[in-house]
Design a protein around this motif. Structure first.
Motif, PDB file in Angstrom:
ATOM      1  N   UNK A  27     -31.085 -25.920   4.992  1.00  0.00           N
ATOM      2  CA  UNK A  27     -29.938 -25.021   5.015  1.00  0.00           C
ATOM      3  C   UNK A  27     -29.340 -25.006   6.417  1.00  0.00           C
ATOM      4  N   UNK A  28     -28.017 -24.850   6.484  1.00  0.00           N
ATOM      5  CA  UNK A  28     -27.343 -24.891   7.777  1.00  0.00           C
ATOM      6  C   UNK A  28     -26.660 -23.568   8.076  1.00  0.00           C
ATOM      7  N   UNK A  29     -27.363 -22.522   8.004  1.00  0.00           N
ATOM      8  CA  UNK A  29     -26.954 -21.184   8.400  1.00  0.00           C
ATOM      9  C   UNK A  29     -25.513 -20.792   8.150  1.00  0.00           C
ATOM     10  N   UNK A  30     -24.747 -20.591   9.207  1.00  0.00           N
ATOM     11  CA  UNK A  30     -23.412 -20.029   9.092  1.00  0.00           C
ATOM     12  C   UNK A  30     -22.472 -20.812   8.190  1.00  0.00           C
ATOM     13  N   UNK A  31     -22.520 -22.164   8.249  1.00  0.00           N
ATOM     14  CA  UNK A  31     -21.603 -22.950   7.428  1.00  0.00           C
ATOM     15  C   UNK A  31     -21.877 -22.732   5.944  1.00  0.00           C
ATOM     16  N   UNK A  32     -23.142 -22.724   5.554  1.00  0.00           N
ATOM     17  CA  UNK A  32     -23.491 -22.507   4.151  1.00  0.00           C
ATOM     18  C   UNK A  32     -23.107 -21.098   3.709  1.00  0.00           C
ATOM     19  N   UNK A  33     -23.286 -20.140   4.594  1.00  0.00           N
ATOM     20  CA  UNK A  33     -22.965 -18.759   4.248  1.00  0.00           C
ATOM     21  C   UNK A  33     -21.479 -18.603   3.987  1.00  0.00           C
ATOM     22  N   UNK A  34     -20.659 -19.342   4.741  1.00  0.00           N
ATOM     23  CA  UNK A  34     -19.220 -19.236   4.562  1.00  0.00           C
ATOM     24  C   UNK A  34     -18.787 -19.773   3.216  1.00  0.00           C
ATOM     25  N   UNK A  35     -19.530 -20.751   2.666  1.00  0.00           N
ATOM     26  CA  UNK A  35     -19.179 -21.347   1.391  1.00  0.00           C
ATOM     27  C   UNK A  35     -19.781 -20.608   0.204  1.00  0.00           C
ATOM     28  N   UNK A  36     -20.641 -19.673   0.448  1.00  0.00           N
ATOM     29  CA  UNK A  36     -21.305 -18.934  -0.615  1.00  0.00           C
ATOM     30  C   UNK A  36     -20.279 -18.062  -1.338  1.00  0.00           C
ATOM     31  N   UNK A  37     -20.095 -18.237  -2.664  1.00  0.00           N
ATOM     32  CA  UNK A  37     -19.077 -17.454  -3.385  1.00  0.00           C
ATOM     33  C   UNK A  37     -19.460 -15.994  -3.602  1.00  0.00           C
ATOM     34  N   UNK A  38     -20.728 -15.649  -3.414  1.00  0.00           N
ATOM     35  CA  UNK A  38     -21.188 -14.291  -3.724  1.00  0.00           C
ATOM     36  C   UNK A  38     -20.454 -13.206  -2.940  1.00  0.00           C
ATOM     37  N   UNK A  39     -20.284 -13.342  -1.620  1.00  0.00           N
ATOM     38  CA  UNK A  39     -19.547 -12.298  -0.890  1.00  0.00           C
ATOM     39  C   UNK A  39     -18.118 -12.120  -1.415  1.00  0.00           C
ATOM     40  N   UNK A  40     -17.435 -13.215  -1.750  1.00  0.00           N
ATOM     41  CA  UNK A  40     -16.078 -13.124  -2.281  1.00  0.00           C
ATOM     42  C   UNK A  40     -16.068 -12.404  -3.618  1.00  0.00           C
ATOM     43  N   UNK A  41     -17.071 -12.683  -4.441  1.00  0.00           N
ATOM     44  CA  UNK A  41     -17.150 -12.027  -5.738  1.00  0.00           C
ATOM     45  C   UNK A  41     -17.341 -10.521  -5.562  1.00  0.00           C
ATOM     46  N   UNK A  42     -18.220 -10.131  -4.661  1.00  0.00           N
ATOM     47  CA  UNK A  42     -18.461  -8.709  -4.430  1.00  0.00           C
ATOM     48  C   UNK A  42     -17.210  -8.012  -3.918  1.00  0.00           C
ATOM     49  N   UNK A  43     -16.478  -8.680  -3.027  1.00  0.00           N
ATOM     50  CA  UNK A  43     -15.238  -8.094  -2.511  1.00  0.00           C
ATOM     51  C   UNK A  43     -14.213  -7.950  -3.626  1.00  0.00           C
ATOM     52  N   UNK A  44     -14.110  -8.969  -4.461  1.00  0.00           N
ATOM     53  CA  UNK A  44     -13.152  -8.926  -5.575  1.00  0.00           C
ATOM     54  C   UNK A  44     -13.505  -7.810  -6.549  1.00  0.00           C
ATOM     55  N   UNK A  45     -14.771  -7.688  -6.857  1.00  0.00           N
ATOM     56  CA  UNK A  45     -15.182  -6.654  -7.808  1.00  0.00           C
ATOM     57  C   UNK A  45     -14.967  -5.263  -7.220  1.00  0.00           C
ATOM     58  N   UNK A  77     -14.726 -14.530 -12.986  1.00  0.00           N
ATOM     59  CA  UNK A  77     -16.055 -13.912 -13.048  1.00  0.00           C
ATOM     60  C   UNK A  77     -15.951 -12.394 -12.961  1.00  0.00           C
ATOM     61  N   UNK A  78     -15.075 -11.911 -12.087  1.00  0.00           N
ATOM     62  CA  UNK A  78     -14.886 -10.471 -11.933  1.00  0.00           C
ATOM     63  C   UNK A  78     -14.373  -9.846 -13.222  1.00  0.00           C
ATOM     64  N   UNK A  79     -13.344 -10.455 -13.813  1.00  0.00           N
ATOM     65  CA  UNK A  79     -12.778  -9.928 -15.057  1.00  0.00           C
ATOM     66  C   UNK A  79     -13.799  -9.961 -16.186  1.00  0.00           C
ATOM     67  N   UNK A  80     -14.564 -11.043 -16.244  1.00  0.00           N
ATOM     68  CA  UNK A  80     -15.573 -11.173 -17.290  1.00  0.00           C
ATOM     69  C   UNK A  80     -16.631 -10.073 -17.171  1.00  0.00           C
ATOM     70  N   UNK A  81     -17.072  -9.801 -15.959  1.00  0.00           N
ATOM     71  CA  UNK A  81     -18.080  -8.762 -15.753  1.00  0.00           C
ATOM     72  C   UNK A  81     -17.526  -7.379 -16.091  1.00  0.00           C
ATOM     73  N   UNK A  82     -16.282  -7.121 -15.725  1.00  0.00           N
ATOM     74  CA  UNK A  82     -15.681  -5.820 -16.017  1.00  0.00           C
ATOM     75  C   UNK A  82     -15.492  -5.627 -17.513  1.00  0.00           C
ATOM     76  N   UNK A  83     -15.158  -6.703 -18.216  1.00  0.00           N
ATOM     77  CA  UNK A  83     -15.049  -6.614 -19.681  1.00  0.00           C
ATOM     78  C   UNK A  83     -16.410  -6.315 -20.286  1.00  0.00           C
ATOM     79  N   UNK A  84     -17.413  -7.026 -19.809  1.00  0.00           N
ATOM     80  CA  UNK A  84     -18.771  -6.862 -20.345  1.00  0.00           C
ATOM     81  C   UNK A  84     -19.283  -5.445 -20.120  1.00  0.00           C
ATOM     82  N   UNK A  85     -18.895  -4.840 -19.017  1.00  0.00           N
ATOM     83  CA  UNK A  85     -19.338  -3.482 -18.696  1.00  0.00           C
ATOM     84  C   UNK A  85     -18.464  -2.409 -19.347  1.00  0.00           C
TER      85      UNK A  85
END
Length: 202
Positions: A27-45, A77-85
Motif C-alpha cells: 500500500x502507498x499511503x496517501x495516494x491510495x487514500x485519495x483514490x478510496x471511494x469510501x470518503x466520497x460516499x460518506x460525504x455524499x450520503x 450507491x448513495x441513492x440505492x442505500x437511501x432507497x433500501x433504508x
C-alpha cells in the motif's frame, strides 16, 4: 562481472513486479487514500441526509443536488442505500406532497401534477398519487377562503375574480364553474352557507 545467477534473479524480480495482482502490492499511503471511494460516499450520503432533514425529497431532487460534486458511481450507491433504508420513496413522496397541498394550500390536479413533474417524479407515480383526488372539495376549500374578502354586490365581478383565482390554482371546467356558483349562493345566504366571512385567504 555480473554472474548468471544475479541476472536470473533480476529477471525473476521483473516478472514478479509486472505480473503480481495489484491487491498484493504494498500500500502507498496517501495516494491510495485519495483514490478510496469510501470518503466520497460518506460525504455524499451525509449531504443527502442533510437535504432530507428539511423535508421529504424526490429521488431526482437528491440526485440533482449531488450531481457535479460526486461521481456517478458514488451517487448511484448513495441513492440505492437511501432507497433500501426507506428514506427515498417517490410514491410516498408524491402522496405526501399532495396531502400537504390539500391541507395547507389547495391546488388543482393540473398544478400538483406539474409541480411533481418538475421535481422529477415519474408520470405513472404521479397518476397513482392523484387517482382519488377530490377536485371539487379542494376547489371549494381554496375558493371559500379567497371569496370571503370579495364583495358580492356585483355578481358578475365576483364570478370573474373568483373564477380567475381558481383557474390560477389549477381548477378547470365544471369544477371551477360549480364551485364559483356554490360559494356565491352561500355568501348571499349566510345562514345556510358554509363560507365564513371572518376566514380570510392568507
Amino acid at each position: 562481472m555480473i554472474s548468471n545467477t544475479a541476472v536470473f534473479i533480476a529477471h525473476l524480480n521483473t516478472l514478479f513486479a509486472t505480473s503480481v495482482h495489484p491487491e498484493y502490492l504494498p500500500m502507498a499511503g496517501p495516494k491510495n487514500a485519495a483514490k478510496d471511494p469510501e470518503p466520497s460516499y460518506q460525504k455524499a450520503k451525509n449531504a443527502a441526509l442533510r437535504l432530507l432533514t428539511y423535508r421529504s425529497r424526490s429521488e431526482k431532487e437528491v440526485e440533482r443536488r449531488l450531481k457535479g460534486k460526486y461521481t456517478e458511481d458514488v451517487i448511484d450507491r448513495t441513492l440505492s442505500d437511501l432507497r433500501r433504508q426507506g428514506l427515498l420513496n417517490d410514491a410516498e413522496f408524491a402522496r405526501e406532497w399532495r396531502e400537504q397541498r390539500e391541507k395547507f394550500r389547495p391546488r388543482g390536479p393540473a398544478v400538483i401534477r406539474q409541480e411533481l413533474q418538475r421535481l422529477g417524479v415519474d408520470r405513472e407515480v404521479i397518476r397513482e398519487a392523484l387517482s382519488d383526488f377530490d377536485s371539487s372539495a379542494n376547489a371549494y376549500k381554496a375558493g371559500s377562503k379567497y371569496a370571503a374578502k370579495l364583495p358580492v354586490q356585483d355578481a358578475a365581478l365576483f364570478r370573474r375574480r373568483l373564477g380567475a383565482f381558481l383557474h390560477r390554482r389549477g381548477f378547470q371546467g365544471d369544477v371551477l364553474g360549480q364551485t364559483v356558483e356554490r360559494i356565491l349562493r352561500e355568501l348571499l345566504d349566510p345562514l345556510h352557507g358554509g363560507v365564513d366571512r371572518d376566514e380570510q385567504y392568507d
